[in-house]
Scaffold this active site. Structure first.
Site, PDB file in Angstrom:
ATOM      1  CG  PHE A   1     -10.187  -9.161  11.549  1.00 22.27           C
ATOM      2  CD1 PHE A   1      -8.973  -9.621  12.035  1.00 22.27           C
ATOM      3  CD2 PHE A   1     -10.429  -9.231  10.187  1.00 22.27           C
ATOM      4  CE1 PHE A   1      -8.018 -10.143  11.180  1.00 22.27           C
ATOM      5  CE2 PHE A   1      -9.485  -9.749   9.322  1.00 22.27           C
ATOM      6  CZ  PHE A   1      -8.265 -10.206   9.814  1.00 22.27           C
ATOM      7  CD  GLN A   2      -7.712  -7.015   7.734  1.00 25.50           C
ATOM      8  OE1 GLN A   2      -8.629  -6.758   6.946  1.00 25.50           O
ATOM      9  NE2 GLN A   2      -6.592  -7.622   7.358  1.00 25.50           N
TER      10      GLN A   2
ATOM     11  CG  MET B   1      22.491  12.747   3.707  1.00 25.46           C
ATOM     12  SD  MET B   1      23.657  13.760   2.766  1.00 25.46           S
ATOM     13  CE  MET B   1      22.771  13.938   1.218  1.00 25.46           C
TER      14      MET B   1
ATOM     15  CD  GLU C   1      -1.693  -2.351   1.780  1.00 26.90           C
ATOM     16  OE1 GLU C   1      -2.590  -3.215   1.917  1.00 26.90           O
ATOM     17  OE2 GLU C   1      -0.511  -2.518   2.145  1.00 26.90           O
TER      18      GLU C   1
ATOM     19  CE  LYS D   1     -17.235  -6.341   2.884  1.00 27.82           C
ATOM     20  NZ  LYS D   1     -16.487  -7.595   3.186  1.00 27.82           N
TER      21      LYS D   1
END
Length: 605
Positions: free
Chosen positions: A150-151, A515, A88, A200
């Site tokens: 969940f999630q 760096m 993602e 959802k």
């Protein structure tokens, strides 16, 4: 990421004072759906997709998952192209770069919980660089929000500080209008990322409410013109200047104002510096151009800013990497500051002549208001002398390894002016900005404010997809990456292979987080704690494992043939350039130091 349906919470997703903006039904007047021109919809998810299509979205980058699945299902028959990314974070960076190249908002998607939180780095990156982008995240069903389902993650709460605005969708009838508003808000005024969190149940519920025309919230698209009296005052200051300098920032490019900026500087013979985000706004092969200023900017740009008596700054927020110490930045200058966002005026550097408005429109106003060019011939000659005194150079001793600057110049010589360059973050980013001659806007794509290692490869994917969508398949896309940056997001090479994207990745492999190593040598007595990357894999072989062309280069005489082979290859190519591990980025202004006191050698740090 599991495709199991997630389940959500019942708390307020926004503060009560923000309710009108976070609730699509209150924030947007959709009008009579029977008057809408969009296609008929039957679910909230279809309304989301219809709103995106109506707003002009053509491409989305994302990763599937349970809570966002209804929206993905609605995309199945959509005209919007979806590019499945490997992670993602890659989706957010690809969408960001797509937007920079195309000039339209980028679009990324993810499911709830870890899908949404994996977008956060990319959203924060877009926020710091004022890049227009819309993120759509799945969320657990509304009745479970707040129950640690969940999630589940409080995505609105997590992303509130890093978005222009975010929304929690409250119903299938209004969700399309919310999405359309968020898309338009991302590019209204000062661009930036927006987000819509989609429970959802909202996307699954039935609706026949077709979303109305996408419009930003009232008051978010400001007056493009600056106050005429303020313009006249600024014009008189410019006319009186003896040592004027233009400083063009990223806002010039985001405002599509490069033509107006070039006209203004050339009309009045004013030398030009840019910020790093402003690279390409003014052609670097123009005699007036002094290239970019700041910590690793050119010595001559920093000298010009240090000694100017009139700084005409356009579309810049005067960040610390540009200014160094504020007290020593342009100490002798009256400052004319043009910006679309009034919050940036005098935030870091005091503006003597603030001009609030669209960069292109205000530059047109200023061009018309300045009656005669400032008497700056002697100043232009002095700037030219600084170019001769402080050139960007590097040595190529036969007994030392390949220099990374040589690689950048080899690619520049082998490609056209419209080539798109993306980078990760670190020394390679600086060399790519220093030793490539940029002449066009939207050809330099990098992470500036957030400084995100790993930005380069997914950005190259987004840039390539954007160029192809614009009907420019012959444009080259070159990503300069470091070994550390490449390792962070190299999984997106699999996307480039799957989509048959023609791009080239040049890994400037110095076996360090370079760096960090440079700073450790300069300021930490050479103690290389956790910066030694001698354990890197063989990137050419990894590229082949992904299905890309993989090449390795160790010597100068191998550079040109490898560059030619990679550019001619029809598909993704990776060249693992093993470069000098001790090479430093110079010049350098120590953090918080004076721009006019830059180091040109390691022993000066």
């Amino acid at each position: 990421m599991s495709d199991t349906a997630a389940q959500p919470r019942d708390d307020e997703a926004e503060d009560p004072d923000d309710a009108a903006n976070s609730d699509g039904s209150a924030a947007t007047d959709a009008g009579d759906p029977t008057d809408a021109d969009g296609p008929a919809v039957s679910t909230g998810a279809e309304s989301v997709v219809a709103a995106l299509e109506a707003a002009g979205a053509e491409t989305a980058f994302g990763v599937q998952g349970g809570a966002i699945m209804p929206v993905y299902d609605a995309l199945y028959d959509s005209s919007i192209r979806h590019v499945t990314m490997a992670h993602e974070q890659g989706a957010a960076h690809a969408a960001d770069a797509y937007g920079v190249v195309s000039g339209e908002p980028g679009l990324c998607m993810a499911t709830s919980g870890p899908g949404a939180t994996n977008l956060v780095t990319g959203i924060a990156d877009a926020d710091m660089d004022s890049d227009a982008m819309l993120a759509l995240t799945g969320q657990v069903p509304t009745e479970f929000v707040g129950n640690d389902a969940f999630q589940e993650t409080d995505t609105v709460g997590v992303t509130r500080p890093i978005t222009k605005h975010n929304y929690f969708a409250h119903g299938a009838d209004t969700v399309g209008d919310t999405v359309g508003e968020a898309f338009e808000l991302s590019r209204a005024g000062r661009p930036g990322p927006t987000l819509v969190d989609l429970p959802k149940d909202v996307t699954q519920d039935e609706t026949d409410e077709t979303p109305g025309p996408a419009t930003p919230p009232a008051g978010t698209d400001p007056d493009p013109n600056a106050d005429p009296d303020a313009v006249e005052e600024a014009a008189r200051a410019i006319e009186a200047a003896e040592r004027p300098v233009c400083l063009f920032g990223g806002g010039v490019i985001k405002g599509d104002a490069s033509d107006e900026a070039r006209t203004f500087a050339r009309t009045y013979g004013i030398p030009v510096t840019t910020t790093m985000p402003g690279i390409g706004s003014f052609p670097e092969d123009d005699d007036l151009c002094l290239s970019w200023a700041g910590m690793h900017g050119t010595g001559y740009a920093n000298m010009a800013i240090t000694h100017t008596d009139c700084l005409i700054a356009v579309g810049t927020r005067f960040d610390d990497r540009l200014t160094g110490g504020i007290d020593t930045f342009a100490p002798e200058a009256e400052v004319v500051h043009i910006d679309i966002d009034p919050a940036e005026i005098s935030k870091n550097v005091h503006a003597d002549y603030p001009l609030i408005g669209d960069a292109g429109r205000v530059l047109d106003q200023l061009t018309a208001a300045v009656r005669e060019a400032p008497d700056a011939e002697a100043w232009r000659e002095r700037c030219a002398e600084w170019k001769e005194t402080y050139p960007l150079t590097y040595a190529t001793p036969e007994d030392e390894p390949l220099k990374p600057q040589f690689v950048v110049e080899a690619f520049d010589e082998a490609t056209d002016d419209d080539t798109i360059v993306t980078t990760g973050v670190g020394q390679h980013q600086m060399w790519a900005s220093q030793f490539w001659t940029y002449t066009e806007p939207r050809t330099w794509i990098s992470s500036h404010g957030l400084g995100t290692m790993g930005y380069g490869v997914p950005a190259a994917v987004g840039a390539r997809v954007a160029a192809d969508a614009m009907g420019e398949p012959d444009r080259d896309v070159v990503c300069f990456d470091g070994d550390g940056s490449f390792l962070m997001t190299m999984q997106e090479l699999s996307v480039a292979v799957r989509e048959d994207l023609d791009l080239t990745i040049a890994v400037l492999n110095n076996e360090y987080i370079g760096m960090v190593r440079q700073w450790q040598d300069a300021f930490y007595e050479g103690r290389h704690m956790a910066s030694d990357y001698t354990w890197m894999p063989e990137f050419d072989k990894l590229a082949e494992a992904f299905g890309a062309l993989g090449l390795r280069v160790d010597d100068y005489d191998e550079v040109a043939p490898a560059v030619e082979e990679a550019l001619e290859y029809d598909g993704p190519a990776v060249i693992d350039f093993h470069v000098d591990p001790e090479e430093n980025v110079l010049p350098m202004v120590p953090s918080g130091g004076a721009n006019g006191k830059f180091a040109t050698a390691e022993d000066q740090l």
